[in-house]
Design a protein around this motif. Structure first.
Motif, mmCIF file in Angstrom:
data_model
loop_
_atom_site.group_PDB
_atom_site.id
_atom_site.type_symbol
_atom_site.label_atom_id
_atom_site.label_comp_id
_atom_site.label_asym_id
_atom_site.label_seq_id
_atom_site.Cartn_x
_atom_site.Cartn_y
_atom_site.Cartn_z
ATOM 1 N N LEU A 51 0.808 -1.268 0.012
ATOM 2 C CA LEU A 51 -0.063 -0.178 0.193
ATOM 3 C C LEU A 51 0.885 1.298 -0.057
ATOM 4 O O LEU A 51 1.938 1.432 0.540
ATOM 5 C CB LEU A 51 -0.916 0.153 1.197
ATOM 6 C CG LEU A 51 -2.014 -0.936 1.425
ATOM 7 C CD1 LEU A 51 -2.694 -0.884 2.624
ATOM 8 C CD2 LEU A 51 -2.686 -1.368 0.051
ATOM 9 N N GLU A 52 0.440 2.250 -0.684
ATOM 10 C CA GLU A 52 1.109 3.510 -0.604
ATOM 11 C C GLU A 52 0.172 4.834 -0.010
ATOM 12 O O GLU A 52 -0.849 4.818 -0.626
ATOM 13 C CB GLU A 52 1.486 3.727 -2.112
ATOM 14 C CG GLU A 52 2.616 5.293 -2.142
ATOM 15 C CD GLU A 52 2.908 5.566 -3.733
ATOM 16 O OE1 GLU A 52 2.005 5.605 -4.467
ATOM 17 O OE2 GLU A 52 4.001 5.243 -3.867
ATOM 18 N N LEU A 53 0.601 5.416 0.654
ATOM 19 C CA LEU A 53 0.007 6.479 1.355
ATOM 20 C C LEU A 53 0.548 7.818 0.728
ATOM 21 O O LEU A 53 1.993 8.227 0.767
ATOM 22 C CB LEU A 53 -0.120 6.572 2.876
ATOM 23 C CG LEU A 53 -0.938 5.738 3.575
ATOM 24 C CD1 LEU A 53 -0.732 5.856 5.028
ATOM 25 C CD2 LEU A 53 -2.503 6.282 3.319
ATOM 26 N N LYS A 54 -0.173 8.913 0.208
ATOM 27 C CA LYS A 54 0.132 10.278 -0.040
ATOM 28 C C LYS A 54 -0.599 11.256 0.703
ATOM 29 O O LYS A 54 -1.846 11.171 0.575
ATOM 30 C CB LYS A 54 0.144 10.129 -1.624
ATOM 31 C CG LYS A 54 1.282 9.226 -2.288
ATOM 32 C CD LYS A 54 1.132 9.943 -3.892
ATOM 33 C CE LYS A 54 2.030 8.798 -4.271
ATOM 34 N NZ LYS A 54 2.117 9.111 -6.005
ATOM 35 N N LEU A 55 0.258 12.118 1.115
ATOM 36 C CA LEU A 55 -0.412 13.170 2.092
ATOM 37 C C LEU A 55 -0.367 14.541 1.143
ATOM 38 O O LEU A 55 0.794 14.884 0.627
ATOM 39 C CB LEU A 55 0.442 13.408 3.428
ATOM 40 C CG LEU A 55 -0.196 14.494 4.130
ATOM 41 C CD1 LEU A 55 -1.364 14.233 4.914
ATOM 42 C CD2 LEU A 55 0.870 14.748 5.213
ATOM 43 N N TYR A 56 -1.624 15.115 0.949
ATOM 44 C CA TYR A 56 -1.509 16.251 0.109
ATOM 45 C C TYR A 56 -2.304 17.480 1.140
ATOM 46 O O TYR A 56 -2.901 17.236 2.004
ATOM 47 C CB TYR A 56 -2.682 16.074 -1.045
ATOM 48 C CG TYR A 56 -2.227 15.377 -1.957
ATOM 49 C CD1 TYR A 56 -1.407 15.424 -3.077
ATOM 50 C CD2 TYR A 56 -2.396 13.686 -1.905
ATOM 51 C CE1 TYR A 56 -0.802 14.713 -3.981
ATOM 52 C CE2 TYR A 56 -1.989 12.786 -2.993
ATOM 53 C CZ TYR A 56 -1.195 13.313 -3.832
ATOM 54 O OH TYR A 56 -0.626 12.319 -4.745
ATOM 55 N N ASP A 57 -2.083 18.658 0.657
ATOM 56 C CA ASP A 57 -2.691 19.892 1.405
ATOM 57 C C ASP A 57 -4.082 20.197 0.425
ATOM 58 O O ASP A 57 -4.338 19.663 -0.471
ATOM 59 C CB ASP A 57 -1.745 20.925 1.419
ATOM 60 C CG ASP A 57 -1.135 21.541 0.202
ATOM 61 O OD1 ASP A 57 -1.730 21.202 -1.046
ATOM 62 O OD2 ASP A 57 -0.567 22.562 0.090
ATOM 63 N N SER A 58 -4.510 21.335 1.030
ATOM 64 C CA SER A 58 -5.959 21.672 0.320
ATOM 65 C C SER A 58 -5.545 22.052 -1.041
ATOM 66 O O SER A 58 -6.570 21.903 -2.142
ATOM 67 C CB SER A 58 -6.434 22.844 1.038
ATOM 68 O OG SER A 58 -5.661 23.865 1.217
#
Length: 283
Positions: free
Chosen positions: A133-140
């Motif tokens: 699994l790959e998690l990517k964190l983004y801002d607004s």
């Protein structure tokens, strides 16, 4: 006139600069990924409830940030193993499914809990399975701030059971009634094997395929043959029969029996003890 225009232009520049500074100050990162619960290894297709694996994902340095995460699966939400692929699903309290293998996760208090689950009734063969699994964190503004990969590794344990169904299933004693030379008996129990693995059924006759008189023992004996699903079982030694798991979790094995030809036998009770044992193979 010129002064007013100049003032408005300067104010616009200042506002734009502040917006860029606020955006640049978001340094959020993915924190710990903790396993809260996992019962995948004990899953079997006969259970009533879904198998679940629950994870807690935290995010740090979230002050002044509006964030969301995107979860993707290398194997398209399938656990791959040597024998098969197991489909699973992702759910959380707040989520949006984008495609079969992409899920958007919204954060609550700088974290999110997700649950992977295998729906009850899914045929699964015992063995080792994995996905990445790959998690990517983004801002607004959909700017990537951080990303993390982690492995899902599961070893689903073999489960095999043997029970008796049908005729005389409530007792482990079969009463054949009056013994008649050469008679075939079909009103016998059926064995039910429930398994998630290749199995071996072992059959052993205490008297090596003979019904022995209760009083005179071997002086008076009656030969007989035993059949499982129409195939004769060799009772002179331990007989073994293998069943390959191919998505079939339940095997029903019908027993049959035929007496050999005999005459001038002593009246009385004749008996044998047959032992059946089932076990998974290669685990």
């Amino acid at each position: 006139m010129y002064t007013k225009k100049l003032s408005l232009w300067v104010a616009g520049v200042v506002f734009l600069g502040l917006s860029q500074m606020t955006y640049a100050n978001c340094n959020a990162k993915i924190g710990a990924i903790k396993h809260l619960f996992d019962d995948f290894e004990n899953y079997h297709a006969q259970q009533a409830n879904d198998a679940k694996k629950r994870l807690h994902i935290s995010v740090r340095d979230t002050q002044d940030c509006q964030l969301y995460m995107v979860l993707t699966s290398k194997n398209q939400n399938r656990l791959k193993g040597q024998f098969q692929e197991i489909p699973y699903y992702v759910r959380s309290d707040i989520q949006q499914t984008i495609s079969s293998s992409v899920t958007r996760l919204n954060l609550v208090n700088s974290s999110v809990d997700i649950e992977l689950f295998i729906p009850a009734g899914t045929p699964v063969k015992a063995g080792s399975y994995s996905d990445r699994l790959e998690l990517k964190l983004y801002d607004s503004n959909s700017t990537l701030l951080d990303e993390r990969e982690f492995e899902i590794k599961e070893n689903i344990l073999p489960r095999t059971s043997l029970s008796v169904v049908g005729y005389s299933s409530s007792s482990n004693v079969i009463n054949l009634g009056e013994l008649v030379s050469g008679r075939e008996y079909t009103m016998l129990p059926t064995f039910k094997v429930v398994t998630n693995a290749d199995v071996q059924l072992s059959v052993n006759s205490e008297n090596r395929g003979r019904l022995i008189h209760s009083l005179y023992k071997n002086k008076y004996a009656i030969d007989y043959s035993l059949h499982i699903d129409g195939d004769r079982v060799n009772l002179l030694g331990e007989s073994k029969r293998k069943f390959s798991y191919k998505g079939q979790t339940v095997f029903l094995l019908k027993l049959g029996m035929q007496l050999g030809e005999f005459q001038r036998k002593a009246a009385g009770e004749y008996s044998d003890t047959i032992r059946f044992h089932v076990a998974p193979l290669n685990y």
